[in-house]
Design a protein around this motif. Structure first.
Motif, PDB file in Angstrom:
ATOM      1  N   ARG A  40      58.325  31.494  78.172  1.00  0.00           N
ATOM      2  CA  ARG A  40      57.686  31.130  76.895  1.00  0.00           C
ATOM      3  C   ARG A  40      57.908  29.648  76.575  1.00  0.00           C
ATOM      4  O   ARG A  40      56.972  28.946  76.172  1.00  0.00           O
ATOM      5  CB  ARG A  40      58.263  31.998  75.773  1.00  0.00           C
ATOM      6  CG  ARG A  40      57.586  31.778  74.431  1.00  0.00           C
ATOM      7  CD  ARG A  40      58.145  32.689  73.365  1.00  0.00           C
ATOM      8  NE  ARG A  40      59.516  32.368  72.996  1.00  0.00           N
ATOM      9  CZ  ARG A  40      60.579  33.071  73.352  1.00  0.00           C
ATOM     10  NH1 ARG A  40      60.447  34.163  74.090  1.00  0.00           N
ATOM     11  NH2 ARG A  40      61.791  32.713  72.969  1.00  0.00           N
ATOM     12  N   LEU A  41      59.132  29.164  76.771  1.00  0.00           N
ATOM     13  CA  LEU A  41      59.439  27.774  76.426  1.00  0.00           C
ATOM     14  C   LEU A  41      58.763  26.794  77.381  1.00  0.00           C
ATOM     15  O   LEU A  41      58.279  25.738  76.952  1.00  0.00           O
ATOM     16  CB  LEU A  41      60.954  27.557  76.427  1.00  0.00           C
ATOM     17  CG  LEU A  41      61.722  28.258  75.308  1.00  0.00           C
ATOM     18  CD1 LEU A  41      63.217  27.998  75.432  1.00  0.00           C
ATOM     19  CD2 LEU A  41      61.225  27.794  73.949  1.00  0.00           C
ATOM     20  N   THR A  44      55.153  26.569  76.234  1.00  0.00           N
ATOM     21  CA  THR A  44      54.870  25.963  74.928  1.00  0.00           C
ATOM     22  C   THR A  44      55.487  24.583  74.740  1.00  0.00           C
ATOM     23  O   THR A  44      54.948  23.756  74.001  1.00  0.00           O
ATOM     24  CB  THR A  44      55.375  26.875  73.791  1.00  0.00           C
ATOM     25  OG1 THR A  44      56.791  27.102  73.969  1.00  0.00           O
ATOM     26  CG2 THR A  44      54.640  28.213  73.817  1.00  0.00           C
ATOM     27  N   GLU A  45      56.624  24.322  75.413  1.00  0.00           N
ATOM     28  CA  GLU A  45      57.344  23.066  75.179  1.00  0.00           C
ATOM     29  C   GLU A  45      57.498  22.211  76.428  1.00  0.00           C
ATOM     30  O   GLU A  45      58.054  21.110  76.354  1.00  0.00           O
ATOM     31  CB  GLU A  45      58.717  23.368  74.563  1.00  0.00           C
ATOM     32  CG  GLU A  45      58.613  24.097  73.216  1.00  0.00           C
ATOM     33  CD  GLU A  45      59.959  24.339  72.568  1.00  0.00           C
ATOM     34  OE1 GLU A  45      60.932  23.629  72.918  1.00  0.00           O
ATOM     35  OE2 GLU A  45      60.045  25.228  71.702  1.00  0.00           O
ATOM     36  N   GLY A  46      57.036  22.714  77.578  1.00  0.00           N
ATOM     37  CA  GLY A  46      57.125  21.930  78.804  1.00  0.00           C
ATOM     38  C   GLY A  46      58.408  22.174  79.575  1.00  0.00           C
ATOM     39  O   GLY A  46      59.277  22.946  79.165  1.00  0.00           O
ATOM     40  N   VAL A  49      62.763  21.420  78.686  1.00  0.00           N
ATOM     41  CA  VAL A  49      63.698  22.208  77.875  1.00  0.00           C
ATOM     42  C   VAL A  49      65.016  22.359  78.649  1.00  0.00           C
ATOM     43  O   VAL A  49      65.018  22.862  79.768  1.00  0.00           O
ATOM     44  CB  VAL A  49      63.121  23.606  77.570  1.00  0.00           C
ATOM     45  CG1 VAL A  49      64.071  24.390  76.674  1.00  0.00           C
ATOM     46  CG2 VAL A  49      61.753  23.493  76.925  1.00  0.00           C
ATOM     47  N   GLU A  53      69.493  24.993  75.977  1.00  0.00           N
ATOM     48  CA  GLU A  53      68.584  25.402  74.904  1.00  0.00           C
ATOM     49  C   GLU A  53      67.946  26.747  75.235  1.00  0.00           C
ATOM     50  O   GLU A  53      67.747  27.591  74.347  1.00  0.00           O
ATOM     51  CB  GLU A  53      67.517  24.334  74.685  1.00  0.00           C
ATOM     52  CG  GLU A  53      66.470  24.680  73.626  1.00  0.00           C
ATOM     53  CD  GLU A  53      67.049  24.863  72.231  1.00  0.00           C
ATOM     54  OE1 GLU A  53      66.327  25.386  71.355  1.00  0.00           O
ATOM     55  OE2 GLU A  53      68.226  24.493  72.004  1.00  0.00           O
ATOM     56  N   ARG A  57      68.196  30.085  72.870  1.00  0.00           N
ATOM     57  CA  ARG A  57      67.030  30.854  72.426  1.00  0.00           C
ATOM     58  C   ARG A  57      67.066  32.284  72.973  1.00  0.00           C
ATOM     59  O   ARG A  57      66.518  33.194  72.358  1.00  0.00           O
ATOM     60  CB  ARG A  57      65.754  30.175  72.892  1.00  0.00           C
ATOM     61  CG  ARG A  57      65.575  28.745  72.395  1.00  0.00           C
ATOM     62  CD  ARG A  57      64.929  28.640  71.032  1.00  0.00           C
ATOM     63  NE  ARG A  57      64.512  27.268  70.798  1.00  0.00           N
ATOM     64  CZ  ARG A  57      63.275  26.824  70.908  1.00  0.00           C
ATOM     65  NH1 ARG A  57      62.298  27.662  71.211  1.00  0.00           N
ATOM     66  NH2 ARG A  57      62.996  25.557  70.694  1.00  0.00           N
ATOM     67  N   THR A 186      47.247  24.176  77.231  1.00  0.00           N
ATOM     68  CA  THR A 186      47.645  24.720  75.929  1.00  0.00           C
ATOM     69  C   THR A 186      46.476  25.283  75.137  1.00  0.00           C
ATOM     70  O   THR A 186      46.619  25.607  73.958  1.00  0.00           O
ATOM     71  CB  THR A 186      48.348  23.626  75.095  1.00  0.00           C
ATOM     72  OG1 THR A 186      47.456  22.516  74.940  1.00  0.00           O
ATOM     73  CG2 THR A 186      49.631  23.163  75.774  1.00  0.00           C
TER      74      THR A 186
END
Length: 207
Positions: A40-41, A44-46, A49, A53, A57, A186
């Motif tokens: 998921r990360l 959504t965040e590249g 991460v 972190e 999460r 995205t």
């Protein structure tokens, strides 16, 4: 009478066996939680991460993540391999329906999955990881299911007769590159539109 002193039995054999099993069950659950969170990360965040972190999460300690995945590349590979395993399960379910158009459903879902994690696939390429080499059984299993669905589509006249499974797999890989080139990673709507354009080319041409 034997002179040997018998070894003392464990105070609670059942508990001892249970304690052996429980950490393994916990480890499986933790690994699954880490994979789902990382997937998921990354989407959504590249890829930037940090592992710590991801641990936060996922609700596990940093040491748990590093124990399962000592390097970021190992986590990229695990995420991609897990996605393929899920697609294999989906392919099996689609094959059971007997739908001659199941090939297109599966390919659409493969492209959507790839669009969500195109950055992961690019990272694997950059690290010179080839899933066909790193996870050959899983990759071959997915290709085999695609081949079976293609045969069914051919028999029903739902796919163009000159289409081969190697070409199908190449076009799916090409779809990931097209989605990345268009900057549509995205945007589910734009990536789905690109996927439809590619899939339309696999259908028989009107006479």
């Amino acid at each position: 009478m034997s002179d040997q002193t018998p070894e003392p039995a464990p105070a609670n054999p059942t508990a001892a066996h249970g304690s052996d099993r429980e950490p393994r069950a916990d480890a499986r659950r933790n690994r699954e939680r880490i994979l789902r969170t990382a997937q998921r990360l990354f989407a959504t965040e590249g890829l930037g991460v940090p592992l710590d972190e991801i641990a936060r999460r996922a609700g596990v300690g940093p040491g748990t993540v590093h124990r399962h995945f000592p390097a970021k590349e190992a986590l990229y590979l695990a995420v991609a391999t897990d996605q393929i395993r899920r697609l294999v399960t989906r392919a099996e379910a689609l094959a059971a329906t007997g739908d001659p158009a199941a090939l297109f459903t599966l390919l659409s879902e493969m492209m959507a999955t790839g669009a969500e994690n195109v950055a992961v696939k690019s990272a694997l390429v950059a690290a010179e990881f080839d899933l066909r080499t790193a996870a050959p059984d899983v990759a071959a299993d997915l290709t085999g299911h695609v081949a079976d669905l293609l045969d069914r589509a051919h028999a029903a006249g739902a796919a163009r007769p000159d289409l081969t499974v190697d070409e199908v797999m190449a076009l799916v890989a090409g779809a990931f590159a097209a989605i990345r080139h268009a900057g549509a990673e995205t945007s589910p709507e734009r990536s789905a539109h690109l996927a439809r354009l590619i899939l339309d080319g696999l259908r028989p041409r009107p006479r």
